[in-house]
Each structure stands twice: as structure tokens, then as C-alpha cells.
Design an enzyme around this catalytic site. Structure first.
Site, mmCIF file in Angstrom:
data_model
loop_
_atom_site.group_PDB
_atom_site.id
_atom_site.type_symbol
_atom_site.label_atom_id
_atom_site.label_comp_id
_atom_site.label_asym_id
_atom_site.label_seq_id
_atom_site.Cartn_x
_atom_site.Cartn_y
_atom_site.Cartn_z
ATOM 1 C CE LYS A 119 -4.500 0.733 0.163
ATOM 2 N NZ LYS A 119 -5.551 -0.139 -0.372
ATOM 3 N N GLY A 130 -24.738 3.311 0.918
ATOM 4 C CA GLY A 130 -23.904 3.878 -0.140
ATOM 5 C C GLY A 130 -24.636 3.816 -1.469
ATOM 6 N N GLY A 150 -22.352 4.543 -4.401
ATOM 7 C CA GLY A 150 -21.196 4.851 -5.247
ATOM 8 C C GLY A 150 -20.890 3.676 -6.146
ATOM 9 C CG ASN A 151 -17.188 1.419 -8.453
ATOM 10 O OD1 ASN A 151 -16.746 0.420 -7.903
ATOM 11 N ND2 ASN A 151 -17.274 1.512 -9.765
HETATM 12 P P1 NAD Z 1 -17.591 5.802 -3.761
HETATM 13 O O1 NAD Z 1 -16.865 7.033 -3.337
HETATM 14 O O2 NAD Z 1 -17.848 5.560 -5.206
HETATM 15 O O3 NAD Z 1 -19.021 5.728 -3.021
HETATM 16 C C1 NAD Z 1 -19.173 5.938 -1.659
HETATM 17 C C2 NAD Z 1 -20.655 6.085 -1.389
HETATM 18 O O4 NAD Z 1 -20.871 6.152 0.019
HETATM 19 C C3 NAD Z 1 -21.275 7.353 -1.981
HETATM 20 O O5 NAD Z 1 -22.546 7.050 -2.486
HETATM 21 C C4 NAD Z 1 -21.393 8.269 -0.769
HETATM 22 O O6 NAD Z 1 -22.429 9.230 -0.906
HETATM 23 C C5 NAD Z 1 -21.752 7.238 0.286
HETATM 24 N N1 NAD Z 1 -21.565 7.721 1.659
HETATM 25 C C6 NAD Z 1 -20.555 8.482 2.149
HETATM 26 N N2 NAD Z 1 -20.771 8.723 3.453
HETATM 27 C C7 NAD Z 1 -21.929 8.103 3.785
HETATM 28 C C8 NAD Z 1 -22.680 7.969 4.967
HETATM 29 N N3 NAD Z 1 -22.279 8.544 6.115
HETATM 30 N N4 NAD Z 1 -23.822 7.237 4.933
HETATM 31 C C9 NAD Z 1 -24.234 6.665 3.790
HETATM 32 N N5 NAD Z 1 -23.575 6.748 2.635
HETATM 33 C C10 NAD Z 1 -22.430 7.466 2.627
HETATM 34 O O7 NAD Z 1 -16.768 4.590 -3.114
HETATM 35 P P2 NAD Z 1 -16.737 3.072 -3.572
HETATM 36 O O8 NAD Z 1 -15.632 2.890 -4.547
HETATM 37 O O9 NAD Z 1 -18.116 2.617 -3.897
HETATM 38 O O10 NAD Z 1 -16.235 2.387 -2.216
HETATM 39 C C11 NAD Z 1 -17.117 2.130 -1.134
HETATM 40 C C12 NAD Z 1 -16.400 1.276 -0.114
HETATM 41 O O11 NAD Z 1 -15.939 0.065 -0.725
HETATM 42 C C13 NAD Z 1 -15.129 1.894 0.520
HETATM 43 O O12 NAD Z 1 -15.016 1.391 1.848
HETATM 44 C C14 NAD Z 1 -14.001 1.315 -0.312
HETATM 45 O O13 NAD Z 1 -12.763 1.287 0.406
HETATM 46 C C15 NAD Z 1 -14.530 -0.089 -0.521
HETATM 47 N N6 NAD Z 1 -13.945 -0.792 -1.663
HETATM 48 C C16 NAD Z 1 -14.039 -0.277 -2.930
HETATM 49 C C17 NAD Z 1 -13.497 -0.978 -4.001
HETATM 50 C C18 NAD Z 1 -13.637 -0.479 -5.406
HETATM 51 O O14 NAD Z 1 -13.209 -1.201 -6.321
HETATM 52 N N7 NAD Z 1 -14.243 0.674 -5.645
HETATM 53 C C19 NAD Z 1 -12.819 -2.193 -3.787
HETATM 54 C C20 NAD Z 1 -12.750 -2.709 -2.485
HETATM 55 C C21 NAD Z 1 -13.318 -1.987 -1.438
#
Ligand code: NAD
Length: 429
Positions: A108, A220, A222-223
Site C-alpha cells: 500500500k 452507499g 457509489g461504485n
Molecule cells: P464511492 O466514493 O464511489 O461511493 C461511496 C458512497 O458512500 C457514496 O454514495 C457516498 O455518498 C456514500 N456515503 C458516504 N458517506 C456516507 C454515509 N455517512 N452514509 C451513507 N452513505 C455514505 O466509493 P466506492 O468505490 O463505492 O467504495 C465504497 C467502499 O468500498 C469503501 O469502503 C471502499 O474502500 C470499498 N472498496 C471499494 C473498491 C472499489 O473497487 N471501488 C474495492 C474494495 C473496497
């Protein structure tokens, strides 16, 4: 997960390791080897700012273990980055790649900075200077970085370009998460969310339950959340609630629809940060509820896909009896105390480093494609992802059944054992 006062992620990662090392009866030398990173680099990065001044940033790259293959893990840009945060995340990457049976180790990186305060040109210079400090210690055969919190495909491309400038050749396999037309893999956007649902599908099969009769609430949008919802709905499941952060009101909301959300409708009113437009959602008949309510709905499955510590001692008792599966999309969404409570209530928890391994699995596919300079179709990528995630799930599921332990412990056992055996086989201990 940034290091907050009183909370040290590396100490937590070590405690988790120690517990399973004890159960596996690992010998002393292996414990000493695996509870600390193999190598770490800390460096100052002077960057010329747009106004002519020079600012010095602190950078890190931690290589926790590479017995199974080159280290793999993201580079974060965050104002609260700390050495211990990067150490913990590197260690968790070792377990994540091992449980997913990828020929990779765990690493990391990070830089203490807030990209919001930096112009694009300053960010580009920061990326290039970061690589100048670490280029001898990373590479397709050593350590392959990727995006993470507040770093994007564009940052990865600048980093790759700088590495190639220094090394004097083309090395697309030095970094993953590149833009798709510059060597990024098809399917990467979907990978983490889809990977979760591949495992949920198999879990429901094992429980003799029909996915079409299954309801879920997601934290959430997001992605990870959007693609998990997409595949779950495609399989016939119903998502009754999603939630997100509301920038204007500076608090989260969950959006509820009893007969199931319309994913495309909600996507149409969501910004690129995953925030849903509250007024438009209300117009479309979604009831905005407080952010915490996402876990109080009478559903079968909870899918935290936003933040760490989402389910803690404070709210674990708000989860209704109907819920019997939690599949973790986010990293670290359940505190250890809440995890114990969930186990007492016989709620099945598919742990984060197993359930969300689809992201790193697809990054590995990108590495393979880049190193071969040969690119696969989206169907091919997703087919391999499905196989890989399904196999990883069953290995953990079967061990958990045979040893009568929770899935998290079984996943740790498999991961730690694999890395320990690789260290032994190499004659390191
Ligand atoms: P993202 O930034 O695309 O989405 C995050 C989402 O969480 C958004 O919709 C945001 O509005 C919402 N959010 C933020 N604070 C919030 C709250 N207090 N209550 C409710 N919703 C809230 O992020 P992502 O890529 O979807 O990642 C989400 C999680 O998954 C993170 O913990 C990340 O470390 C983990 N993760 C992501 C990936 C990846 O490939 N993107 C891989 C492994 C783990």
C-alpha cells in the site's frame, strides 16, 4: 480508514493476525515475519507549486509480504494518512490477495496531502515526483500500485508515464487502474460490486434460498453499491433502500421504496460522487430517511458499501431479526464488538476482504493483460471474475463449515496459511 486518535489500524490488524496465528499454531519466526511489513519506504517529495514556491509532501510505500508474488495495493492521497494506516492496509492486502488465491503479495502507498487544494498540474507533478522516489522499488515484477482514496485513473497514468520515462521503455504492467483506452481492464468498474453479488448468489444457493425472493438494503450509492445493486436486481432480487452522503445538508440520507428501487431512475439523479439529488428523489416517490435507517429495514440482506465502522455497538441492535446475511462491500464496515454480537445472533457475515476482493482480482487481470499487451473482452473478464470469486467463496465456506468457525476466521485462516506456506517453501523461515 485513517488513524484516529485512540484508534490504531495497524495495532488492530496485528491483533487480528495474532488471534488466528494462535489458532493455527504458527511458529514464532513466522509470526515475527508476518506481523510486520517486509519493507517500507518513507520519503519527502518536494513539489514545485504553480506560484513558484516548493512544497514538501510526505510519501509512503509499504510492502507487507511478497512470498506469493509481486506486492499489490493502492496509493492514497489523504491529509490524515499515517505510516500505521498504510502498514495496516498493506497487511490487509496480503490477506485479501491470498484468500482470493491470486499470485500476489500485499502493499500500500500514500501521500499526506489534500488533492482538493492542489491544481491538476500540481497533482501531476506530485505523481511524477512520487514515482521518482520509489521507481527502483516498484515494477511489474516487484510491486504494482493502483488507485485508492482520492487517486484516479489519471493519477495512475501520470505515474506509469513517469516510470516509463525513467526506465526507458513501455511498462503498462507497472500499475493498474489505468484509463480503459490506456491499458485499463474492461469490467474493472463493475468488478467489486459484481464480485459481492457472485458470492451472495452462492451463499443463497447453499442456504437453499431463492435470490428472486431476496430483499436487500444497501449503505452507499457509489461504485460498489451501484454495481452490486445492478447485478442483484438482474438476478431478480429486490433492493428496497440505498443511502448516500448529502453534500448540501452535510448528512447522509437513505432512500426507501417498499417495492424496490428503480436503479436507472436513481442513477439518473446521482452525481459522480454517488450523491442522490434529494428533491428529485422525493419527486420520484422515494422516502428520504435518516442515514442510519438503512440497517433498520425488514430485509434479508444488508450490504454496507460506503464507510468503515458503519455497524458498531451503537447500532447493531437496531438490525431487525429478519436480517440474516451481511455482505461487506466497504473495507472495515463492522467493528469487532458488533461482529461478535452478529455472530451471537447467527447472522452470517461475509467479511470485507473476501467479499470485496473482486476489485483486486480484476486489477490482477489488468496486470496480466498489460504484461501480455493483449486485452480481453468484458465477457471474458467478468467470466474469470465470477469463477475466481465463486471459488474463493466456497473455499472459505467449506472451511468455516468443517471447523465450525465464522466466515471471517475461516478466510483469515486460509489467507495466513497460504502466505505462511509460501514463506516456508521459499526457505525464509
Ligand atoms: P464511492 O466514493 O464511489 O461511493 C461511496 C458512497 O458512500 C457514496 O454514495 C457516498 O455518498 C456514500 N456515503 C458516504 N458517506 C456516507 C454515509 N455517512 N452514509 C451513507 N452513505 C455514505 O466509493 P466506492 O468505490 O463505492 O467504495 C465504497 C467502499 O468500498 C469503501 O469502503 C471502499 O474502500 C470499498 N472498496 C471499494 C473498491 C472499489 O473497487 N471501488 C474495492 C474494495 C473496497
Amino acid at each position: 480508514m485513517m488513524a484516529e486518535e485512540g484508534y490504531n489500524p495497524f495495532k488492530m490488524a496485528q491483533q487480528q493476525f495474532d488471534r488466528i496465528a494462535e489458532q493455527l499454531d504458527l511458529d514464532e519466526a513466522l509470526r515475527d515475519l508476518l506481523r510486520e511489513p517486509l519493507r517500507e519506504y518513507h520519503f519527502n517529495i518536494p513539489v514545485k507549486m504553480d506560484d513558484g514556491s516548493t512544497k514538501v509532501f510526505r510519501g509512503f510505500r509499504v510492502q507487507h509480504n511478497d512470498a506469493l508474488g509481486p506486492c499489490k495495493g493502492g496509493i492514497r492521497f489523504h491529509p490524515e494518512e499515517t505510516g500505521d494506516t498504510v502498514r495496516a492496509l498493506a497487511m490487509w492486502m496480503t490477506w485479501k490477495t491470498a484468500v482470493a488465491d491470486l499470485p500476489l503479495g500485499g502493499g500500500k502507498g500514500g501521500v499526506i496531502c489534500d488533492p482538493h487544494d492542489l491544481s491538476d498540474r500540481e497533482q501531476e507533478r506530485l505523481c511524477r515526483e512520487y514515482i521518482k522516489k520509489i521507481n527502483k522499488n516498484i515494477g511489474p515484477l516487484q510491486d504494482v500500485p493502483a488507485p485508492d482514496v482520492m487517486t484516479s485513473a489519471q493519477h495512475m497514468l501520470w505515474m506509469m508515464d513517469e516510470y516509463e520515462n525513467i526506465e526507458g521503455g513501455k511498462y503498462p504492467g507497472v500499475i493498474t487502474g489505468k484509463p480503459q483506452d490506456m491499458g485499463g481492464s474492461k469490467g474493472r468498474t463493475e468488478a467489486t460490486g459484481y464480485g459481492l453479488v457472485y458470492q451472495l448468489r452462492e451463499l443463497l444457493k447453499e442456504l437453499d434460498r431463492d435470490i428472486e425472493e431476496t430483499t436487500a438494503s444497501i449503505q452507499g450509492f457509489g461504485n460498489v453499491a451501484q454495481y452490486a445493486a445492478e447485478l442483484f436486481i438482474e438476478y431478480g432480487g429486490t433492493v428496497v433502500s440505498v443511502s448516500c452522503w448529502d453534500q448540501e445538508d452535510e448528512k447522509p440520507y437513505s432512500y426507501y421504496k417498499e417495492d424496490g428501487i428503480d436503479l436507472e431512475e436513481l442513477r439518473g439523479i446521482t452525481d459522480r460522487f454517488g450523491s442522490i439529488d434529494k428533491e428529485k428523489a422525493e419527486e420520484k416517490g422515494y422516502q428520504p430517511l435518516s442515514g442510519d435507517e438503512w440497517l433498520t429495514h425488514e430485509v434479508d440482506v444488508l450490504l454496507p458499501a460506503a464507510l468503515e465502522n458503519a455497524i458498531s455497538e451503537d447500532n447493531v441492535n437496531d438490525i431487525p431479526d429478519a436480517v440474516d446475511i451481511i455482505i461487506s462491500g466497504a473495507n472495515g464496515p463492522i467493528t469487532p464488538e458488533a461482529d461478535d454480537e452478529l455472530e451471537d445472533r447467527d447472522i452470517i457475515v461475509v467479511p470485507d476482504f473476501l467479499a470485496n476482493a473482486g476489485g483486486v482480482m480484476c486489477s490482477y487481470f489488468e496486470q496480466v493483460q498489460s504484461n501480455q499487451n493483449y486485452y480481453w473482452s468484458k465477457e471474458e473478464v467478468l467470466g474469470k471474475l465470477d469463477n475466481g470469486m465463486t471459488d474463493a467463496f466456497y473455499e472459505v465456506w467449506e472451511l468455516a463449515q468443517s471447523k465450525d468457525v465464522r466466515l471471517r476466521d475461516a478466510a483469515y485462516m486460509i489467507a495466513i496459511q497460504r502466505v505462511a506456506e509460501a514463506c516456508e517453501a521459499r526457505g525464509w523461515v
